[in-house]
Design a protein around this motif. Structure first.
Motif, PDB file in Angstrom:
ATOM      1  N   UNK A   5       0.812  -1.255  -0.102  1.00 30.90           N
ATOM      2  CA  UNK A   5      -0.044   0.072   0.085  1.00 30.90           C
ATOM      3  C   UNK A   5       0.782   1.268  -0.031  1.00 30.90           C
ATOM      4  N   UNK A   6       1.835   1.387   0.827  1.00 27.66           N
ATOM      5  CA  UNK A   6       2.827   2.299   0.568  1.00 27.66           C
ATOM      6  C   UNK A   6       3.293   2.792  -0.484  1.00 27.66           C
ATOM      7  N   UNK A   7       3.849   1.646  -1.207  1.00 28.49           N
ATOM      8  CA  UNK A   7       4.309   1.631  -2.557  1.00 28.49           C
ATOM      9  C   UNK A   7       3.054   2.436  -3.529  1.00 28.49           C
ATOM     10  N   UNK A   8       2.059   1.815  -3.428  1.00 33.16           N
ATOM     11  CA  UNK A   8       0.964   2.155  -4.188  1.00 33.16           C
ATOM     12  C   UNK A   8       0.827   3.727  -4.021  1.00 33.16           C
ATOM     13  N   UNK A   9       0.725   4.259  -2.857  1.00 32.65           N
ATOM     14  CA  UNK A   9       0.515   5.499  -2.252  1.00 32.65           C
ATOM     15  C   UNK A   9       1.459   6.145  -3.114  1.00 32.65           C
ATOM     16  N   UNK A  10       2.577   5.989  -2.980  1.00 31.92           N
ATOM     17  CA  UNK A  10       3.780   6.816  -3.476  1.00 31.92           C
ATOM     18  C   UNK A  10       3.552   6.743  -4.924  1.00 31.92           C
ATOM     19  N   UNK A  13       1.391   9.688  -5.588  1.00 35.00           N
ATOM     20  CA  UNK A  13       1.849  11.126  -5.192  1.00 35.00           C
ATOM     21  C   UNK A  13       2.589  11.397  -6.295  1.00 35.00           C
ATOM     22  N   UNK A  14       3.658  10.401  -7.013  1.00 36.28           N
ATOM     23  CA  UNK A  14       4.559  10.967  -7.827  1.00 36.28           C
ATOM     24  C   UNK A  14       3.669  11.222  -9.241  1.00 36.28           C
ATOM     25  N   UNK A  15       2.481  10.806  -9.487  1.00 39.40           N
ATOM     26  CA  UNK A  15       1.873  10.912 -10.510  1.00 39.40           C
ATOM     27  C   UNK A  15       1.419  12.533 -10.648  1.00 39.40           C
ATOM     28  N   UNK A  58       4.488  20.800   4.560  1.00 39.77           N
ATOM     29  CA  UNK A  58       4.497  19.636   3.658  1.00 39.77           C
ATOM     30  C   UNK A  58       3.054  19.912   3.001  1.00 39.77           C
ATOM     31  N   UNK A  59       3.183  19.303   1.786  1.00 41.83           N
ATOM     32  CA  UNK A  59       1.811  19.303   1.247  1.00 41.83           C
ATOM     33  C   UNK A  59       1.057  18.021   1.490  1.00 41.83           C
ATOM     34  N   UNK A  60      -0.069  18.353   2.153  1.00 41.34           N
ATOM     35  CA  UNK A  60      -1.065  17.350   2.665  1.00 41.34           C
ATOM     36  C   UNK A  60      -2.035  16.644   1.549  1.00 41.34           C
ATOM     37  N   UNK A  61      -2.076  15.587   1.691  1.00 41.89           N
ATOM     38  CA  UNK A  61      -3.001  14.737   0.778  1.00 41.89           C
ATOM     39  C   UNK A  61      -3.681  13.634   1.451  1.00 41.89           C
ATOM     40  N   UNK A  62      -4.743  13.153   0.811  1.00 42.40           N
ATOM     41  CA  UNK A  62      -5.436  11.967   1.180  1.00 42.40           C
ATOM     42  C   UNK A  62      -5.671  11.055   0.340  1.00 42.40           C
ATOM     43  N   UNK A  63      -4.907   9.924   0.316  1.00 43.68           N
ATOM     44  CA  UNK A  63      -4.922   8.841  -0.642  1.00 43.68           C
ATOM     45  C   UNK A  63      -5.294   7.668  -0.052  1.00 43.68           C
ATOM     46  N   UNK A  64      -5.734   6.840  -0.496  1.00 41.98           N
ATOM     47  CA  UNK A  64      -6.328   5.351  -0.100  1.00 41.98           C
ATOM     48  C   UNK A  64      -6.587   5.455   1.294  1.00 41.98           C
ATOM     49  N   UNK A  65      -7.380   6.364   1.667  1.00 44.71           N
ATOM     50  CA  UNK A  65      -7.867   6.412   3.117  1.00 44.71           C
ATOM     51  C   UNK A  65      -6.729   6.656   3.994  1.00 44.71           C
ATOM     52  N   UNK A  66      -5.585   7.210   3.484  1.00 48.09           N
ATOM     53  CA  UNK A  66      -4.537   7.537   4.421  1.00 48.09           C
ATOM     54  C   UNK A  66      -4.327   9.044   4.546  1.00 48.09           C
ATOM     55  N   UNK A  67      -3.825   9.507   5.460  1.00 47.75           N
ATOM     56  CA  UNK A  67      -3.313  10.976   5.598  1.00 47.75           C
ATOM     57  C   UNK A  67      -1.846  10.867   5.078  1.00 47.75           C
ATOM     58  N   UNK A  68      -1.422  11.638   3.983  1.00 44.96           N
ATOM     59  CA  UNK A  68      -0.071  11.657   3.407  1.00 44.96           C
ATOM     60  C   UNK A  68       0.461  12.984   3.408  1.00 44.96           C
ATOM     61  N   UNK A  69       1.744  13.036   3.900  1.00 43.06           N
ATOM     62  CA  UNK A  69       2.278  14.428   4.052  1.00 43.06           C
ATOM     63  C   UNK A  69       3.636  14.146   2.986  1.00 43.06           C
TER      64      UNK A  69
END
Length: 215
Positions: A5-10, A13-15, A58-69
């Motif tokens: 999931x971490x890899x998928x979230x990354x 992000x990179x997209x 940081x830039x804050x995102x919400x991806x795949x039901x996770x809070x991402x910085x």
């Protein structure tokens, strides 16, 4: 799995980031340290080889039901901070220079112990500026300074009859002393809330852990 999931979230992000292929990327924070869980924030840092400066926030995102910085850092800024911490860590000076504060220590520690996703060679070169020996010494010295300050405040409050405040400062001093000890054994993560798990990973410190949890 969590790693998948971490890899998928990354990837997500990179997209969203132009020219993402040029950046080295690492995961930092509690997940990278092995303390996090499925509700923990996911913290990525991208290293720009150019000399551009970036905001601290940081830039804050919400991806795949996770809070991402997501943070951007320039390799020049990071190298300068790593060099300063190394010099202090390996020196005999107890007091850090004004250029080193908790934020700088935290950023450097997170980088050194982060999980690398891309740019392995670039990150390896940067990490050589702050070897583990210097990082451990710097973090330990930092917590010893905090411990002395808390102990002095506890003594002052006790003398003034402010017993509740004295006890609170005494407990803070105990925690900071424990963190200083842990840092010398490689547990350099600054956040105090994971201290029990840090002790669990250092079985040779079981006596210290038992004493800490008793008081």
């Amino acid at each position: 799995t969590g790693g998948d999931q971490i890899r998928s979230i990354l990837d997500d992000v990179l997209e969203s980031i132009p020219a993402a292929h040029q950046y080295a990327v690492y995961l930092e924070g509690s997940i990278a340290e092995g303390f996090g869980n499925s509700t923990s924030d996911v913290d990525f840092v991208l290293i720009d080889p150019a000399e551009q400066e970036y905001p601290v926030m940081p830039t804050l995102m919400f991806l795949q039901e996770r809070r991402v910085e997501v943070r951007m850092r320039s390799s020049r800024t990071l190298k300068a901070q790593l060099d300063r911490v190394r010099e202090w860590g390996l020196s005999e000076k107890a007091i850090p220079p004004k250029s080193i504060d908790e934020e700088v220590l935290d950023r450097c520690q997170r980088f050194v112990n982060g999980e690398v996703f891309s740019g392995d060679r670039e990150i390896e070169i940067l990490r050589a500026n702050l070897p583990q020996e210097a990082l451990r010494a710097a973090i330990s010295k930092w917590f010893l300074l905090q411990c002395r300050g808390s102990h002095a405040r506890a003594s002052l409050c006790l003398a003034l009859g402010r017993l509740d405040e004295s006890e609170a400062y005494a407990r803070a001093a105990l925690t900071e002393a424990a963190k200083a000890c842990l840092a010398l054994h490689g547990e350099t993560y600054l956040a105090k809330k994971w201290i029990s798990k840090q002790f669990d990973r250092q079985p040779q410190l079981v006596a210290v852990k038992n004493e800490f949890e008793t008081l």
